[in-house]
Design a protein around this motif. Structure first.
Motif, PDB file in Angstrom:
ATOM      1  N   TYR A  35     -42.417  68.873  -5.766  1.00  8.78           N
ATOM      2  CA  TYR A  35     -43.719  69.250  -5.213  1.00  8.78           C
ATOM      3  C   TYR A  35     -43.657  70.645  -4.607  1.00  8.78           C
ATOM      4  CZ  TYR A  35     -41.670  67.826  -0.712  1.00  8.78           C
ATOM      5  OH  TYR A  35     -40.858  67.702   0.381  1.00  8.78           O
ATOM      6  N   ASN A  36     -44.823  71.310  -4.616  1.00  9.14           N
ATOM      7  CA  ASN A  36     -44.948  72.651  -4.074  1.00  9.14           C
ATOM      8  C   ASN A  36     -45.415  72.599  -2.626  1.00  9.14           C
ATOM      9  OD1 ASN A  36     -44.599  74.548  -6.519  1.00  9.14           O
ATOM     10  ND2 ASN A  36     -46.054  73.022  -7.258  1.00  9.14           N
ATOM     11  N   PHE A  37     -45.004  73.566  -1.841  1.00  9.08           N
ATOM     12  CA  PHE A  37     -45.480  73.706  -0.471  1.00  9.08           C
ATOM     13  C   PHE A  37     -46.767  74.531  -0.475  1.00  9.08           C
ATOM     14  CE2 PHE A  37     -40.675  73.873   0.603  1.00  9.08           C
ATOM     15  CZ  PHE A  37     -40.572  72.507   0.410  1.00  9.08           C
ATOM     16  N   PRO A  38     -47.571  74.449   0.581  1.00 10.94           N
ATOM     17  CA  PRO A  38     -48.788  75.270   0.646  1.00 10.94           C
ATOM     18  C   PRO A  38     -48.467  76.762   0.512  1.00 10.94           C
ATOM     19  CG  PRO A  38     -48.847  73.575   2.329  1.00 10.94           C
ATOM     20  CD  PRO A  38     -47.473  73.520   1.732  1.00 10.94           C
ATOM     21  N   VAL A  39     -49.310  77.447  -0.234  1.00 12.41           N
ATOM     22  CA  VAL A  39     -49.111  78.876  -0.498  1.00 12.41           C
ATOM     23  C   VAL A  39     -49.653  79.701   0.663  1.00 12.41           C
ATOM     24  CG1 VAL A  39     -49.723  80.793  -2.023  1.00 12.41           C
ATOM     25  CG2 VAL A  39     -49.198  78.540  -2.983  1.00 12.41           C
ATOM     26  N   VAL A  40     -48.896  80.725   1.057  1.00 12.32           N
ATOM     27  CA  VAL A  40     -49.362  81.724   2.022  1.00 12.32           C
ATOM     28  C   VAL A  40     -49.588  83.017   1.257  1.00 12.32           C
ATOM     29  CG1 VAL A  40     -48.779  83.079   4.061  1.00 12.32           C
ATOM     30  CG2 VAL A  40     -48.102  80.670   3.940  1.00 12.32           C
ATOM     31  N   ARG A  41     -50.789  83.576   1.356  1.00 12.97           N
ATOM     32  CA  ARG A  41     -51.104  84.820   0.629  1.00 12.97           C
ATOM     33  C   ARG A  41     -52.075  85.619   1.481  1.00 12.97           C
ATOM     34  NH1 ARG A  41     -50.820  86.552  -4.789  1.00 12.97           N
ATOM     35  NH2 ARG A  41     -52.550  87.816  -5.531  1.00 12.97           N
ATOM     36  N   GLU A  42     -51.664  86.808   1.915  1.00 11.47           N
ATOM     37  CA  GLU A  42     -52.451  87.575   2.867  1.00 11.47           C
ATOM     38  C   GLU A  42     -52.538  89.053   2.476  1.00 11.47           C
ATOM     39  OE1 GLU A  42     -54.029  86.369   5.451  1.00 11.47           O
ATOM     40  OE2 GLU A  42     -53.236  84.327   5.396  1.00 11.47           O
ATOM     41  N   ALA A  43     -53.690  89.645   2.735  1.00  8.86           N
ATOM     42  CA  ALA A  43     -53.821  91.097   2.686  1.00  8.86           C
ATOM     43  C   ALA A  43     -53.277  91.641   4.002  1.00  8.86           C
ATOM     44  CB  ALA A  43     -55.280  91.486   2.508  1.00  8.86           C
ATOM     45  N   ILE A  44     -52.254  92.495   3.920  1.00 10.90           N
ATOM     46  CA  ILE A  44     -51.568  92.891   5.152  1.00 10.90           C
ATOM     47  C   ILE A  44     -52.208  94.094   5.837  1.00 10.90           C
ATOM     48  CG2 ILE A  44     -49.401  91.923   4.315  1.00 10.90           C
ATOM     49  CD1 ILE A  44     -48.429  94.797   3.819  1.00 10.90           C
ATOM     50  N   GLY A  45     -53.190  94.720   5.197  1.00  8.40           N
ATOM     51  CA  GLY A  45     -53.844  95.863   5.817  1.00  8.40           C
ATOM     52  C   GLY A  45     -53.041  97.145   5.734  1.00  8.40           C
ATOM     53  N   HIS A  46     -52.147  97.221   4.769  1.00  7.83           N
ATOM     54  CA  HIS A  46     -51.332  98.421   4.567  1.00  7.83           C
ATOM     55  C   HIS A  46     -51.084  98.575   3.073  1.00  7.83           C
ATOM     56  CE1 HIS A  46     -48.322 101.507   5.317  1.00  7.83           C
ATOM     57  NE2 HIS A  46     -47.460 100.831   4.567  1.00  7.83           N
ATOM     58  N   GLU A  47     -51.359  99.745   2.537  1.00  6.10           N
ATOM     59  CA  GLU A  47     -51.163 100.056   1.124  1.00  6.10           C
ATOM     60  C   GLU A  47     -51.926  99.107   0.191  1.00  6.10           C
ATOM     61  OE1 GLU A  47     -49.936 102.518  -0.392  1.00  6.10           O
ATOM     62  OE2 GLU A  47     -48.781 103.591   1.118  1.00  6.10           O
ATOM     63  N   ASP A  48     -53.008  98.519   0.697  1.00  2.55           N
ATOM     64  CA  ASP A  48     -53.835  97.592  -0.098  1.00  2.55           C
ATOM     65  C   ASP A  48     -53.021  96.416  -0.644  1.00  2.55           C
ATOM     66  OD1 ASP A  48     -56.108  99.295   0.166  1.00  2.55           O
ATOM     67  OD2 ASP A  48     -55.315 100.555  -1.458  1.00  2.55           O
ATOM     68  N   ALA A  49     -51.949  96.074   0.047  1.00  2.00           N
ATOM     69  CA  ALA A  49     -50.997  95.090  -0.471  1.00  2.00           C
ATOM     70  C   ALA A  49     -51.396  93.657  -0.149  1.00  2.00           C
ATOM     71  CB  ALA A  49     -49.602  95.361   0.090  1.00  2.00           C
ATOM     72  N   LEU A  50     -51.043  92.775  -1.085  1.00  2.00           N
ATOM     73  CA  LEU A  50     -51.110  91.331  -0.878  1.00  2.00           C
ATOM     74  C   LEU A  50     -49.690  90.803  -0.787  1.00  2.00           C
ATOM     75  CD1 LEU A  50     -53.849  90.284  -3.485  1.00  2.00           C
ATOM     76  CD2 LEU A  50     -54.091  90.325  -0.999  1.00  2.00           C
ATOM     77  N   TYR A  51     -49.419  90.019   0.245  1.00  2.00           N
ATOM     78  CA  TYR A  51     -48.051  89.530   0.482  1.00  2.00           C
ATOM     79  C   TYR A  51     -48.102  88.040   0.771  1.00  2.00           C
ATOM     80  CZ  TYR A  51     -43.491  88.991   2.798  1.00  2.00           C
ATOM     81  OH  TYR A  51     -42.238  88.586   3.143  1.00  2.00           O
ATOM     82  N   GLY A  52     -47.094  87.318   0.317  1.00  2.00           N
ATOM     83  CA  GLY A  52     -47.125  85.890   0.580  1.00  2.00           C
ATOM     84  C   GLY A  52     -45.849  85.182   0.203  1.00  2.00           C
ATOM     85  N   PHE A  53     -45.931  83.837   0.290  1.00  2.00           N
ATOM     86  CA  PHE A  53     -44.785  82.972   0.021  1.00  2.00           C
ATOM     87  C   PHE A  53     -45.223  81.804  -0.859  1.00  2.00           C
ATOM     88  CE2 PHE A  53     -44.584  84.695   4.299  1.00  2.00           C
ATOM     89  CZ  PHE A  53     -43.343  85.309   4.330  1.00  2.00           C
TER      90      PHE A  53
END
Length: 320
Positions: A35-53
């Motif tokens: 099973y998969n864990f809940p996804v974390v995906r966020e716009a970090i407010g720097h370099e238009d980047a999306l970051y997550g786990f």
């Protein structure tokens, strides 16, 4: 802890090994062993980047871990690709970190492997024409993986920026297949298998485009709001996915769900077809694989590449 550097991945991991790893983990998911864990995906407010786990646990293979990374759209100025990630594996018995594995090439290989699994099990009988929607970096991996599991006679393709179609033409040539650039209505009419891999936010392939028994692997929609297919086409199809929770929230099915055209109960895990507990295509005219990308895919290919690296003495040992 063992480290497998990104530069080593290309010499270790093959599309065939990626396919086997992803096929096995899809089967484990459908059987309730992974099973998969809940996804974390966020716009970090720097370099238009999306970051997550993305992470999970495969109890069948005892694979535990996560992938950390995301999308940096301005990386060209650093001579880097936009997608950047690292996969961390942990000992399921003790919780100690076991390995850090470069995740950039593995992400491309596992994404292509997922669509290839769907093609192996859901392509219409006698399928000969592969249609490609999108000609970005991932498209070449998709085409190669598809050709590895099914024999095609021809590739046809469309991209919103026609000048990029050379990537599809060159990849098809490497595979010994003729290539033709077409418009979307023609692609929908002629292709037996269609792979869509774009970053679109409005439908490209419409219901009226698809006029024959077809399998569609929709691989580009992995975020709320993204969309490649007409919801009416999704509603007409027998829908399969990697993980239902992601399909209805961030996958292609989100729009058909929102329109009330399908329900969660209309979507089946592709692993059920791999396991033999679902008939798969059956009598359906159109099948759809809604590939959203799950953490367990990343862990499966990372575990495989770690195995290969250890066998070749390439994995570096680091004390932490």
């Amino acid at each position: 802890m063992l480290v497998v550097a990104e530069k080593e991945i290309g010499g270790l991991m093959t599309p065939e090994a990626a396919f086997q790893a992803v096929e096995a983990v899809f089967a484990a998911m459908a059987s309730g062993k992974a099973y998969n864990f809940p996804v974390v995906r966020e716009a970090i407010g720097h370099e238009d980047a999306l970051y997550g786990f993305k992470g999970g646990f495969d109890g069948a293979a005892l694979t535990l871990g996560l992938k950390a990374g995301g999308y940096w759209p301005n990386n060209q100025k650093h001579n880097l690709i936009n997608h950047q990630s690292t996969i961390f594996l942990f000992d399921a018995d003790t919780g100690r970190v076991a390995a850090a594995v470069g995740g950039n090439l593995l992400t491309a290989l596992r994404t292509a492997a997922a669509s290839a699994v769907s093609i192996k099990y859901l392509a219409p009988k006698g399928a000969k024409v592969l249609g490609m929607i999108g000609a970005g970096h991932q498209s070449a991996f998709q085409m190669r993986a598809a050709a590895a599991v099914h024999s095609f006679d021809k590739v046809i393709g469309w991209n919103p920026h026609p000048e990029m179609l050379t990537r599809l033409a060159d990849t098809a040539a490497d595979l010994g297949l003729p290539f033709e650039a077409v418009d979307l209505p023609t692609l929908g009419e002629q292709a037996d298998v269609i792979i869509s891999i774009t970053s679109a936010f409005s439908p490209l392939l419409l219901d009226q485009h698809v006029k024959r028994p077809t399998h569609i692997a929709a691989m580009g929609t992995d975020t709320k709001g993204k969309q490649e297919l007409d919801p009416a086409l999704v509603a007409r199809a027998r829908v399969f996915t990697d993980e239902i929770a992601q399909s209805i929230s961030i996958g292609e099915a989100q729009h058909a769900i929102a329109a009330g055209l399908i329900t969660e109960g209309d979507i089946t895990q592709i692993g059920a077809v791999v396991n033999g507990s679902h008939e798969g295509r059956g009598t359906a005219e159109v099948t759809l694989f809604d590939g959203t990308g799950v953490g367990l895919q990343d862990l499966a290919v990372a575990a495989k590449v770690l195995e290969l690296a250890k066998a070749k003495g390439i994995a570096q040992s680091v004390e932490i």
